[in-house]
Enzyme design. Structure first.
Site, PDB file in Angstrom:
ATOM      1  N   ARG A   1     -15.490   0.087 -20.866  1.00 12.94           N
ATOM      2  CA  ARG A   1     -16.037   0.444 -19.549  1.00 12.94           C
ATOM      3  C   ARG A   1     -16.814  -0.708 -18.902  1.00 12.94           C
ATOM      4  O   ARG A   1     -16.862  -0.832 -17.678  1.00 12.94           O
ATOM      5  CB  ARG A   1     -16.943   1.663 -19.699  1.00 12.94           C
TER       6      ARG A   1
ATOM      7  N   TYR B   1     -15.650   2.098   8.614  1.00 12.54           N
ATOM      8  CA  TYR B   1     -14.513   2.833   8.034  1.00 12.54           C
ATOM      9  C   TYR B   1     -14.905   4.307   7.880  1.00 12.54           C
ATOM     10  O   TYR B   1     -15.969   4.618   7.327  1.00 12.54           O
ATOM     11  CB  TYR B   1     -14.233   2.181   6.684  1.00 12.54           C
TER      12      TYR B   1
ATOM     13  N   ASP C   1     -18.800  -4.958   4.886  1.00 16.57           N
ATOM     14  CA  ASP C   1     -17.426  -4.646   4.479  1.00 16.57           C
ATOM     15  C   ASP C   1     -16.548  -5.778   5.015  1.00 16.57           C
ATOM     16  O   ASP C   1     -16.366  -5.921   6.219  1.00 16.57           O
ATOM     17  CB  ASP C   1     -16.996  -3.280   5.036  1.00 16.57           C
TER      18      ASP C   1
ATOM     19  N   LYS D   1      -6.297  -4.139  -0.233  1.00 18.35           N
ATOM     20  CA  LYS D   1      -5.601  -4.653   0.946  1.00 18.35           C
ATOM     21  C   LYS D   1      -5.113  -6.082   0.680  1.00 18.35           C
ATOM     22  O   LYS D   1      -4.079  -6.259   0.081  1.00 18.35           O
ATOM     23  CB  LYS D   1      -6.525  -4.558   2.169  1.00 18.35           C
TER      24      LYS D   1
HETATM   25  C1  PLP Z   1      -9.060   0.734   3.068  1.00 18.77           C
HETATM   26  C2  PLP Z   1     -10.455   0.375   3.400  1.00 18.77           C
HETATM   27  C3  PLP Z   1     -11.504   0.722   2.551  1.00 18.77           C
HETATM   28  C4  PLP Z   1     -11.305   1.571   1.324  1.00 18.77           C
HETATM   29  O1  PLP Z   1     -10.533   0.960   0.358  1.00 18.77           O
HETATM   30  P1  PLP Z   1      -9.679   1.831  -0.698  1.00 18.77           P
HETATM   31  O2  PLP Z   1      -9.266   0.814  -1.697  1.00 18.77           O
HETATM   32  O3  PLP Z   1      -8.570   2.455   0.059  1.00 18.77           O
HETATM   33  O4  PLP Z   1     -10.616   2.848  -1.265  1.00 18.77           O
HETATM   34  C5  PLP Z   1     -12.764   0.286   2.882  1.00 18.77           C
HETATM   35  N1  PLP Z   1     -12.999  -0.433   3.995  1.00 18.77           N
HETATM   36  C6  PLP Z   1     -12.020  -0.776   4.838  1.00 18.77           C
HETATM   37  C7  PLP Z   1     -12.345  -1.566   6.052  1.00 18.77           C
HETATM   38  C8  PLP Z   1     -10.713  -0.373   4.571  1.00 18.77           C
HETATM   39  O5  PLP Z   1      -9.750  -0.689   5.448  1.00 18.77           O
END
Ligand code: PLP
Length: 388
Positions: free
Chosen positions: A54, A107, A179, A204
């Site tokens: 973990r 988001y 973010d 992403k």
């Molecule tokens: C997709 C996304 C997230 C969340 O990511 P996941 O891996 O899908 O949980 C957070 N912030 C932004 C800007 C995103 O586009």
């Protein structure tokens, strides 16, 4: 070293792995200790100590080291999704009675975490205008612990003045979280502009191939203790195969993002000249909110942007979208392929209501030939007009 070189080399140590280029994928729960003294000495507080699955393995440590180098931080945590990384950061620094300022362009699932679970735990949230800049000072309270930014914003792509926000937040002892999924540490490095923690949905662009979920939060040493503690307390670590896919995707981040930039600019410019388009929401277009700050703080623009098209009814929109051959419809983005989804902002803005005349679409422009993508969209607009 230049970013391209860091992206290729950070976190890899072939000499430690028989000369093999990539880090090995360790599948682990139990880790055996030779002696009682070694067992008793293992704490899991050291970021690279192999104690129990973990806490991580050399597979996750390699990705953490690489992401910290990319973002300009000291270390990183790796979670099972971007959302898990966001939740870990917020839970690491907030307690009952605290206040958090969140950009109104955040988001949507970040907003619902704040207004749902955090509120239940006694944390108060105020949403603020993403373009507020130094004006954030007026919203900071004595109990404000975090100023949360996301630049550009989700769906609407406003660019925030991070240095101005960070200066105001730090004057009142609040920490600044960003973010950074869109800039991915290649086009944008929030830690070098005043942020304390940079989060990426590495699902992403870091993974880049639409085949793994991964979240990363990077910080300077000053904040790592708390972050690491929350990370291990919540048991949020990513599995070894997805960590491996993250580090493999990372190696081509620079070439992919440069091409996403080029392709998306071509498609966005083409869209902006169409009579059936009301506006294009792309930070690199001169009339975009925060464009000057984008030029100052970013080194490029990725493949994700928005377009508002003249209102269509559901049938006409379906005719346009269902017939697209190259743009897929689905959530997430950042892979090599192009995507399109209609967006609804009706529940996603609190203090900056979105003035919308038409219909908002979010495009992710992938690595296909942009002229082929334009032809696909052009045929879509013709189906839209024919069905209207
Ligand atoms: C997709 C996304 C997230 C969340 O990511 P996941 O891996 O899908 O949980 C957070 N912030 C932004 C800007 C995103 O586009």
């Amino acid at each position: 070293m230049k970013p391209e070189t860091v992206i290729v080399n950070a976190g890899r140590d072939p000499e430690a792995n028989h000369g093999i280029v990539n880090p090995p994928v360790y599948h682990a729960s139990t880790v055996l200790f030779e002696t009682l003294a070694a067992l008793n000495g293992a704490s899991g507080k050291d970021y690279r100590q192999v104690v129990y699955g973990r806490y991580g393995t050399p597979t996750t440590f390699a990705l953490q080291e690489a992401m910290a180098a990319l973002e300009g931080g000291d270390w990183a945590i790796t979670c099972g999704s971007g959302k898990a990384a966001i939740a870990t950061v917020l839970l690491a620094f907030l307690k009952a009675g605290d206040h958090v300022l969140i950009t109104d362009s955040a988001y949507q699932p970040t907003r619902s975490l704040a207004t749902g679970m955090l509120e239940r735990f006694g944390v108060e949230t105020t949403f603020y205008d993403p373009l507020i800049g130094a004006g954030i000072a007026d919203l900071i309270q004595d109990n404000t612990r975090i100023v949360y930014t996301e630049s550009p914003g989700s769906i609407t792509f406003e660019i925030q003045d991070l240095p101005a926000i960070a200066e105001a937040a730090h004057a009142r002892d609040a920490i600044v979280v960003c973010d950074n999924t869109w800039g991915a540490g290649y086009f944008y490095r929030p830690l070098t502009l005043g942020a304390d923690i940079s989060i990426q949905a590495a699902t992403k662009y870091i993974v880049g191939h639409s085949d793994a979920m991964l979240g990363v939060a990077t910080a300077r040493e000053k904040h790592m203790d708390r972050l690491w503690h929350a990370f291990t307390t919540l048991g949020n670590n990513v599995g070894p195969d997805d960590a491996y896919l993250g580090q493999r995707g990372l190696r081509t981040l620079a070439v992919r993002l440069d091409r996403h930039h080029e392709n998306a600019m071509k498609v966005a410019t083409w869209l902006s000249e169409r009579p059936d388009v009301i506006r294009v929401l792309h930070p690199a277009l001169p009339d975009h909110p925060g464009h000057d700050i984008w030029r100052r703080d970013f080194t490029g623009a990725s493949g994700l942007f928005g377009v508002e098209i003249k209102a269509a009814d559901d049938d006409a929109l379906a005719a346009m979208l269902d017939g697209l051959e190259l743009f897929g419809m689905g959530y997430s983005w950042g892979g090599y392929e192009s995507l399109i989804v209609p967006c609804d902002l009706s529940r996603a803005r609190a203090v900056t209501p979105w003035q919308q005349e038409g219909l908002l679409l979010r495009l992710h422009v992938g690595l296909e030939d942009p002229d082929d993508l334009i032809a696909d969209l052009d045929a879509g607009f013709r189906r839209l007009a024919a069905a209207a």
